[in-house]
Design an enzyme around this catalytic site. Structure first.
Site, PDB file in Angstrom:
ATOM      1  N   HIS A 235       0.873  -1.174   0.000  1.00 50.73           N
ATOM      2  CA  HIS A 235       0.000   0.000   0.000  1.00 50.73           C
ATOM      3  C   HIS A 235       0.906   1.218   0.000  1.00 50.73           C
ATOM      4  CE1 HIS A 235      -3.015   2.892   1.235  1.00 50.73           C
ATOM      5  NE2 HIS A 235      -3.941   1.969   1.137  1.00 50.73           N
ATOM      6  N   ARG A 255      -6.641  10.360   0.137  1.00 51.64           N
ATOM      7  CA  ARG A 255      -6.482  10.855  -1.242  1.00 51.64           C
ATOM      8  C   ARG A 255      -7.836  10.959  -1.933  1.00 51.64           C
ATOM      9  NH1 ARG A 255      -3.257   6.513  -3.279  1.00 51.64           N
ATOM     10  NH2 ARG A 255      -3.366   5.588  -1.217  1.00 51.64           N
TER      11      ARG A 255
END
Ligand code: FAD
Length: 598
Positions: A235, A255
């Site tokens: 990740h 995000r």
């Protein structure tokens, strides 16, 4: 031999989302069902899931539908996914989410009262059903309540160390109570593996202590194949500082909700890393990317929301080029982009996580983040419709199963995977059990042998401590089979794994059987070694770069490898073999989806 014995139709190993959903389905199909889990019920990995469940419900964008979700999933996995799994997943995820709601899950809502859906990397439309950034908690709460209400038997703080089989397939499982160290065996014609991932093979990981690849290794030992093991997902955003929290996940929702990545010079560097494969659908300028948050129809997605493999590699390159943050990551900034109240409402766990663990106020300053081992795409090779492994009576669902995500999983697609294939596994396991009722029996010698193997570390004296071996393995995988790989490094990793295997066979544990974590780790280590060897061997064999597998010595994606899967199996004498297997062929009506929308 002193042994607690139980008999069921279906034993589910693992009480995360996949295990609980499988248990509910098996019970509802009339099977006598038990769930076994290493930790307390409710503490499975699933509870840590933050961002949401991907399902093309069309609540935010009516033009969304299963075909778009199918396409996004396949493209995210660089077309290596089993098409049938990706199809079933995309088709059935909305019903599984609605069903959770019927069972009492409280999702965040849109202003007109529908289940709210948020943006995540690689998904064309906002489609993650969520509960703030604590979606996994709500999912587990709901499934757990239902499992208990239905009366499914639960064995918690109980570890399965062996699958028991005969010539016709599965006959049950063997394990021990973690607290007392006492043994128990379940006689059952169907066993569903739902044991989650392998993150603890790596030094920096978002995974917790119990993800030691047990199910992968148990399936391999029982004769099943593991597919796609070279694909491990790093990740892009884990915490990097302070050292005690390194690897803890920073959800992609940061995000999705407007956060951007910057290097030490303050540049939004993701614009420099847009691959041709995704260029058409990715914004070219910061202005376009920023407009997308409010007007998705007329703008393209910010490059920060490219699939995880792309973003993790980009961060890795920035740090290597000397443009990283003070503690070896990059900056993730939402503070300068969204009001503090919005950040606290949308990302409450992240706010507290940084405040408490790193003394950083994410509403006022950027976070420091870097890649962390998060998820394994590889797992037990299963039939898509039934989740059945090649060993009769063995089923696998959730992270322990392979094929669904190809070379890279899209965020949010795990929680939906657990529900879709957990249910299918439970139904098929119950059906298999109904055909084998009354014909399975546990062999006494197998139980004695399982007990002997489990107690072996107590019999040896003066051997080394299991923690030292685990930490060397984690360092080896981190350094030599990490985000960027080369043949000489992986060969070195395999040599070290071979030595570590000898050391595991000789290690000893102190004390007695009652709650003895050193002993527990000694029993987990062979699993960690088995999955590490599979990852390294498959990664060495795949001479290309694709999704979660990047070879410095083979940087290009190779169309021939795009038609090939690697499957790890054990020979009867215990040798690991890696075999090439052609990908299943996608029917033309599904292949058309890619022409329609690209
Ligand atoms: P798990 O939930 O991992 O459960 C495994 C179970 O198996 C546990 O009960 C464990 O005790 C048991 N077990 C293991 N070995 C044994 C054994 N030998 N004997 C008995 N029991 C055993 N995915 C998304 O889709 N959306 C997200 O927002 C998201 N966020 C995430 C955030 C974090 C921090 C992490 C770590 C992952 C996230 N993921 C997310 C991924 C997702 O949570 C996992 O892939 C998923 O929960 C795995 O579920 P599972 O049911 O397969 O296994």
């Amino acid at each position: 031999m002193e042994l607690e014995r139980h008999a069921y139709d279906v034993v589910v190993v693992g009480a995360g989302g996949a295990g609980l959903r499988a248990a509910i389905a098996a019970h509802e199909a009339g099977a006598r069902t038990a769930v076994v889990c290493k930790s307390l019920l409710g503490k499975a990995h699933t509870v840590m899931a933050e961002g949401g469940i991907a399902a093309a419900m069309g609540n935010a964008y009516p033009e969304d539908g299963w075909r778009v979700h199918f396409r996004d999933t396949m493209r995210g996995g660089k077309m290596l996914n089993h098409w049938r799994m990706a199809q079933l997943h995309a088709q059935e995820a909305p019903d599984r989410v609605r069903e959770l709601e019927d069972w009492g899950a409280l999702f965040d809502r849109t202003p007109d009262g529908l289940i709210s859906q948020r943006d995540f990397g690689g998904h064309r439309y906002a489609r993650l059903a969520h509960v703030g950034d604590r979606t996994g908690l709500e999912l587990i709460r709901t499934l757990q309540q239902r499992t208990v209400a239905l009366g499914v038997d639960v064995y918690m703080e109980c570890t399965v160390t062996r699958l028991l089989t005969d010539a016709d397939g599965v006959t049950g499982a063997f394990g021990y109570w973690r607290e007392s160290g006492r043994f128990l065996a379940w006689e059952a014609p169907s066993v569903v593996l739902a044991t989650g991932g392998i993150g603890k093979a790596y030094k920096v990981t978002s995974n917790s202590w119990e993800y030691t690849g047990d199910g992968h290794s148990l399936a391999l030992a029982a004769g099943a194949g593991l597919v796609n093991m070279e694909f491990v997902q790093f990740h892009p955003t884990g915490m990097v500082w302070p050292p005690s929290v390194r690897g803890i996940l920073v959800t992609e929702s940061v995000r999705g909700d407007g956060g951007v990545l910057r290097n030490s010079a303050g540049n939004r560097f993701m614009f420099d890393y847009i691959p041709d494969f995704f260029r058409k659908e990715t914004a070219e300028t910061e202005d376009e990317a920023d407009r997308w948050y409010d007007d998705k129809k007329n703008n393209r997605r910010p490059p920060e929301l490219l699939p995880r493999d792309e973003v993790a590699r980009a961060i890795n390159s920035e740090v290597k080029a000397g443009r990283g943050s003070p503690h070896g990551g990059v900056f993730l900034d939402i503070a300068s982009r969204r009001p503090a109240e919005y950040v606290r409402r949308r990302l409450p766990s992240m706010y507290h996580q940084f405040k408490e663990l790193a003394d950083v106020d994410i509403t006022a300053e950027p976070m420091e983040v870097g890649p962390t081992c998060h998820y394994v795409m590889g797992g037990v090779e299963v039939d898509p419709d039934t989740a059945a492994a090649s060993v009769p009576g063995l089923f696998a669902a959730g992270e322990v199963a392979g094929g669904m995500h190809g070379s890279n999983r899209l965020g949010g697609n795990s929680l939906s995977d657990l529900l879709v294939f957990g249910r299918r596994a439970g139904v098929a396991a119950a059906e298999h059990a109904s055909k084998r009722a009354g014909v399975v029996a546990l062999r006494e010698e197998a139980l004695v042998e399982a007990a002997r193997a489990a107690l072996a570390p107590f019999e040896r004296e003066g051997g080394e401590n299991p923690y030292a071996v685990q930490s060397e393995l984690q360092q080896t995988m981190h350094d030599l089979v990490g985000i960027i790989r080369t043949a000489p490094e992986m060969e070195r990793a395999l040599e070290r794994i071979a030595v570590l295997r000898e050391r595991v066979a000789a290690l000893s544990v102190e004390g007695h059987r009652q709650y003895n974590p050193g002993w527990h780790l000694a029993l987990d280590l062979p699993h960690l070694l088995a999955v590490s060897e599979c990852i390294a061997r498959a990664a060495l064999a795949r001479e290309e770069s694709r999704g979660g597998h990047t070879r410095d010595d083979f940087p290009a994606t190779d169309p021939e490898w795009g038609r090939t899967n690697l499957v790890c199996t054990r020979t009867p004498d215990g040798e690991l073999t890696v075999t090439r297997q052609p990908l299943p062929e996608m029917p033309p009506e599904l292949a058309e989806v890619f022409e329609e929308q690209t």
